[in-house]
Design a protein around this motif. Structure first.
Motif, PDB file in Angstrom:
ATOM      1  N   PRO A   1     -52.803  27.727  22.466  1.00  0.00           N
ATOM      2  CA  PRO A   1     -51.507  27.132  22.840  1.00  0.00           C
ATOM      3  C   PRO A   1     -50.372  28.127  22.663  1.00  0.00           C
ATOM      4  O   PRO A   1     -50.403  28.960  21.753  1.00  0.00           O
TER       5      PRO A   1
ATOM      6  N   ASP B   1     -51.688  19.829  24.822  1.00  0.00           N
ATOM      7  CA  ASP B   1     -51.897  20.336  26.181  1.00  0.00           C
ATOM      8  C   ASP B   1     -53.319  20.859  26.379  1.00  0.00           C
ATOM      9  O   ASP B   1     -53.799  20.985  27.497  1.00  0.00           O
ATOM     10  N   SER B   2     -53.959  21.203  25.271  1.00  0.00           N
ATOM     11  CA  SER B   2     -55.317  21.719  25.366  1.00  0.00           C
ATOM     12  C   SER B   2     -56.366  20.610  25.345  1.00  0.00           C
ATOM     13  O   SER B   2     -57.562  20.901  25.394  1.00  0.00           O
TER      14      SER B   2
ATOM     15  N   THR C   1     -57.415  18.299  27.506  1.00  0.00           N
ATOM     16  CA  THR C   1     -58.351  18.293  28.629  1.00  0.00           C
ATOM     17  C   THR C   1     -59.359  19.427  28.479  1.00  0.00           C
ATOM     18  O   THR C   1     -60.569  19.231  28.619  1.00  0.00           O
TER      19      THR C   1
ATOM     20  N   GLU D   1     -47.817  19.108  19.739  1.00  0.00           N
ATOM     21  CA  GLU D   1     -47.695  18.818  21.171  1.00  0.00           C
ATOM     22  C   GLU D   1     -48.289  19.951  21.999  1.00  0.00           C
ATOM     23  O   GLU D   1     -48.853  19.723  23.067  1.00  0.00           O
ATOM     24  N   ASP D   2     -48.128  21.194  21.512  1.00  0.00           N
ATOM     25  CA  ASP D   2     -48.665  22.329  22.256  1.00  0.00           C
ATOM     26  C   ASP D   2     -50.190  22.268  22.272  1.00  0.00           C
ATOM     27  O   ASP D   2     -50.820  22.615  23.257  1.00  0.00           O
TER      28      ASP D   2
ATOM     29  N   ASP E   1     -56.244  20.583  35.994  1.00  0.00           N
ATOM     30  CA  ASP E   1     -56.030  19.233  35.443  1.00  0.00           C
ATOM     31  C   ASP E   1     -56.865  18.186  36.164  1.00  0.00           C
ATOM     32  O   ASP E   1     -56.360  17.153  36.602  1.00  0.00           O
TER      33      ASP E   1
END
Lengths: 196, 196, 196, 196
Positions: C28, C38-39, C41, C34-35, C99
């Motif tokens: 990240p 994002d990982s 998925t 929060e960062d 995504d």
């Protein structure tokens, strides 16, 4: 404790180190021969480190043919050696990407020296584990090459500090000296019919 | 089911994990010693994770010397352990690249804790596969170190959450505690002449 | 021809595939939770592919416990399987970085399907090499799971084409179905005392 | 000196080379089929190099089934072969990223040629280590394929220099020729009951 799994693990680590160094070789930007020429330094330093890892694998291989008993200290002395060898891709890449600047050449030499000392410590951990009658102790004898190499590395490191790339002459010289496989151990194994 | 291929596969995965971490070490931009100094955090966290993987390999090695029977559950318990260990390069790199920020330090501690629990589950899967007379069960005994480590990890995680880098004191302490190889198993193997 | 080196080589390739996928996980950018979110998925698709490679390793392991004779065709059928498995890091990363867009989900499904067909071909190459009395042929029997899986993959691929991410339900279902190790082979080995 | 550890180390290196090439495949930028189509060249060159490494592994495997004695020269001849093979990811990536430009195609052909010569040298190092009665020498016989391949590589290299991508016809032809496993050695092993 048997040596087979230590050997298999070390083979794995050495195989990976020797192969991932090529990942550090940057694919040339252009498609012409001149673009490839920019990779020459990278190619030569890769070759040198490849030969060094090859030497360590060879000597490790010869050494463990004569080892019958290991203990926890030997396992860690072996991991200690693998640690310094695993830094070769890093120190090789730094040397290459700075076009053989002095400090990276010094650091590369220190890496070579640290690996040599770690190998020496591994030998002595084996001596202790096997006791006074260990085969390895008798086969290795005075070990002139093993004692001279660190001295040449130190000369190379000093050369790197004051003159830069000529240090590679010394680093290459040690590699060339070891390229001749360790006949002492090889002949000891052959004479005594020890290859298991 | 024999253990040899499980051991070979685990050796392969651990050898790769321990070696690819060095790929995460960024080669310094410049050629001076100061540029290398920027890599110090990376170098130390790499060293810590290298030692952890080394500890797991050592203990795995000692453990499987005492295992005679495995089943499908042991195979998956072993893969489960390897999964958490395979995340070490990721969590180490995040900790390093954020200069030891709190959240990454917490996540690293959780990774350490998850690996420890996976190791515990693997032990118990082996206990079940081998039945009440399994060698490993008798050799491991009360396993004080195995029970204390998760507690220290939890203290480390809490420290990371409130204070940041001092958590590394706890993470390093557990590594130091395990660096001493598992004499229980080693001596049990030696006493009972079990090394196959 | 013995199977030991084929097994060792396959173990090596599978160990590398399972471990390099973690290199595709992007560390990240920031240091907050929060960062890391994002990982998520990436983490879940990595987990799915890790489990798939684990399943293939498990089944490969069980299968070769029953194989006594191989020939050149088996060597290539095995390499063919390894080829499709070696594309998992690529198709997993594409799925993750887009995504979970439709086309990458379709391609991932095709990759799963191709690996399943390659496994089927490998089984039949072994049947042929061992002749009508081969152990594996008798142990595998009707192989319901092996025949149902490709059908579910096809349903998953069609779902990916029209609806996107729900395809993962099907891909995950097949993995879950196989997580239960191949009791047929395991029990066959146990009953007939064949573990060598 | 036994061959087992040489085989294990070579298996490790070949397994890594064959798998890390996929790391060079760039994950497409977009999520559509057209974006994947841009990877077609990369995919096909990857396939070609995968097959080549597979061929070398197969032949290496067949060869060492007939080898009983090795010495230090064989160890280094083997490392020399692995060196050229370890450059395949580099030369494949260059060829791919320049969209099959002439110079990279020439360099790829030289890489293929160098590996073939290294294999030849390895065979002869084994001949020397085993003496006039070595099994491998008798099994290999006239080795037509081994002698024709370098000639075709040279034709391919010249084609690359003047015409570019048609050189791939020759490079692919040699691969196809070798895909048929080395029946000479295989049948020799079978006839003489030598599989150990």
């Amino acid at each position: 404790m048997r040596t087979s799994r230590l050997e298999a693990f070390s083979d794995g680590v050495l195989a990976i180190i020797i192969t991932i160094m090529v990942l550090e070789l940057h694919v040339p930007e252009g498609a012409r021969l001149e673009d490839l020429a920019d990779s020459t330094t990278g190619f030569l330093t890769y070759l040198l480190s490849f030969v060094y890892i090859g030497i360590y694998w060879n000597n490790h291989h010869h050494m463990f043919q004569l080892v019958r008993r290991i203990d926890g200290t030997v396992l860690w002395a072996n991991l200690h050696l693998l640690f310094w060898l695993s830094l070769f891709p890093f120190s090789t890449a730094w040397m290459d990407e700075t076009d053989l600047a002095r400090t990276p050449l010094v650091v590369y030499g220190i890496n070579l020296l640290a690996a040599a000392l770690a190998y020496f410590l591994l030998e002595h951990a084996i001596f202790r584990a096997e006791g006074p009658d260990g085969l390895l102790r008798r086969a290795i004898g005075r070990d002139v090459k093993g004692k001279v190499s660190p001295l040449i590395y130190v000369v190379g490191i000093l050369t790197a500090a004051v003159a830069g790339w000529p240090a590679l002459v010394f680093y290459t010289f040690v590699a060339a000296m070891w390229l001749i496989p360790d006949r002492r151990l090889e002949s000891y194994v052959a004479e005594h019919g020890l290859s298991d």
